[in-house]
Design an enzyme around this catalytic site. Sequence first.
Site, PDB file in Angstrom:
ATOM      1  N   CYS A  87      44.514  82.572  83.203  1.00 47.99           N
ATOM      2  CA  CYS A  87      44.738  81.818  81.959  1.00 47.99           C
ATOM      3  C   CYS A  87      44.290  80.361  82.124  1.00 47.99           C
ATOM      4  O   CYS A  87      43.104  80.092  82.191  1.00 47.99           O
ATOM      5  CB  CYS A  87      46.199  81.946  81.555  1.00 47.99           C
ATOM      6  SG  CYS A  87      46.459  81.582  79.809  1.00 47.99           S
ATOM      7  N   HIS A 146      47.648  87.973  81.826  1.00 47.50           N
ATOM      8  CA  HIS A 146      48.574  87.574  82.890  1.00 47.50           C
ATOM      9  C   HIS A 146      49.080  88.786  83.667  1.00 47.50           C
ATOM     10  O   HIS A 146      50.140  89.323  83.334  1.00 47.50           O
ATOM     11  CB  HIS A 146      49.795  86.882  82.268  1.00 47.50           C
ATOM     12  CG  HIS A 146      49.535  85.487  81.814  1.00 47.50           C
ATOM     13  ND1 HIS A 146      49.713  84.392  82.625  1.00 47.50           N
ATOM     14  CD2 HIS A 146      49.120  85.005  80.621  1.00 47.50           C
ATOM     15  CE1 HIS A 146      49.422  83.292  81.952  1.00 47.50           C
ATOM     16  NE2 HIS A 146      49.056  83.628  80.737  1.00 47.50           N
ATOM     17  N   GLU A 201      50.576  88.899  86.423  1.00 46.37           N
ATOM     18  CA  GLU A 201      51.870  88.615  87.069  1.00 46.37           C
ATOM     19  C   GLU A 201      53.035  88.831  86.107  1.00 46.37           C
ATOM     20  O   GLU A 201      54.181  88.905  86.542  1.00 46.37           O
ATOM     21  CB  GLU A 201      51.881  87.194  87.652  1.00 46.37           C
ATOM     22  CG  GLU A 201      52.197  86.057  86.681  1.00 46.37           C
ATOM     23  CD  GLU A 201      51.025  85.661  85.780  1.00 46.37           C
ATOM     24  OE1 GLU A 201      49.985  86.341  85.802  1.00 46.37           O
ATOM     25  OE2 GLU A 201      51.158  84.667  85.035  1.00 46.37           O
TER      26      GLU A 201
END
Lengths: 221, 79
Positions: free
Chosen positions: A86, A194, A196
């Site tokens: 990002c 994302h 994660e």
Amino acid sequence: MDVTIISFPGTNCDVDTANAVSRKLNTIPKIISCKEKEIPKSDLIIIPGGFSYGDYLRSGAIAAREPVMLDLVNKAKNGVYILGICNGFQILTEVNLLPGVLLKNNSLKFISKTIKIKIIRNDTFFTSSFAKNETVSIPVAHHDGNFFIEKKALMEIEDNQQIAMRYVDPINGSLNDIAGLYNQKFNVLGLMPHPERAIDIRTGSDDGIKFFESMLNFANI
Amino acid sequence: MKALVYVRLKSEVLDPQGQAIESALKNLGQKKISNVRQGKLIEMDINSHNIDEVKKTVDQVTKTLLANTVIEEYSIEIK
């Protein structure tokens, strides 16, 4: 595997990323400040998401001129794996480790939702656990995810097969629906989604685990 | 001396902010306005009276940080 995460003023995904690395890469990453001149010896360096310097001037622009970036660029040239998520992707384009630039979403709206992403390549350090052209659900949360590059350079990155992933449905105006991009040596990856945030089904999706599995498999070879 | 750096998106780059402004202007009844583009103006003071040095410095910092020449063009005014 030695992993370092670089934190800038305004970074807000460093702890989530460290958590995902600890749980899925089985290693405790070091989180360092962007004011450091030297990055500790690392196999993988991650620039996490957030809003470094409040996106002032252009997203990623000020972060890209921080002291730590000289060593990052050197390490990238020496083949160290670098992942920008990002805002990390925006910073990697601003420091010219990746081509192009991420403009404001064409809707001018912040987009925060879990969407379908198609993994184009499955033969790199970052994606070897995916099937080719596998479609996965990963959250995005960005205002500036609209990938732009001049026509000739777009043809070049397509010809070199540097596209890592594409949005299944257009969301932000990105050229060729590009959601993630490699450098020419495939050791640097920038992505808007994302992973994660997708490591536990209880928070919506665990499709992000495969990114970490890929890196772990590669490290164990 | 004072330097003014104007940074604009290149004409081939889509400018959704400009489009949003244009649509607001049309809503205000300004039907004759078109091609609205939004840019930035960055002002700075430079402690020097040597205009060549000032021009060189401003050009350098603009290329290094103020403008991303992949998508933006710039012009510099020195006062």
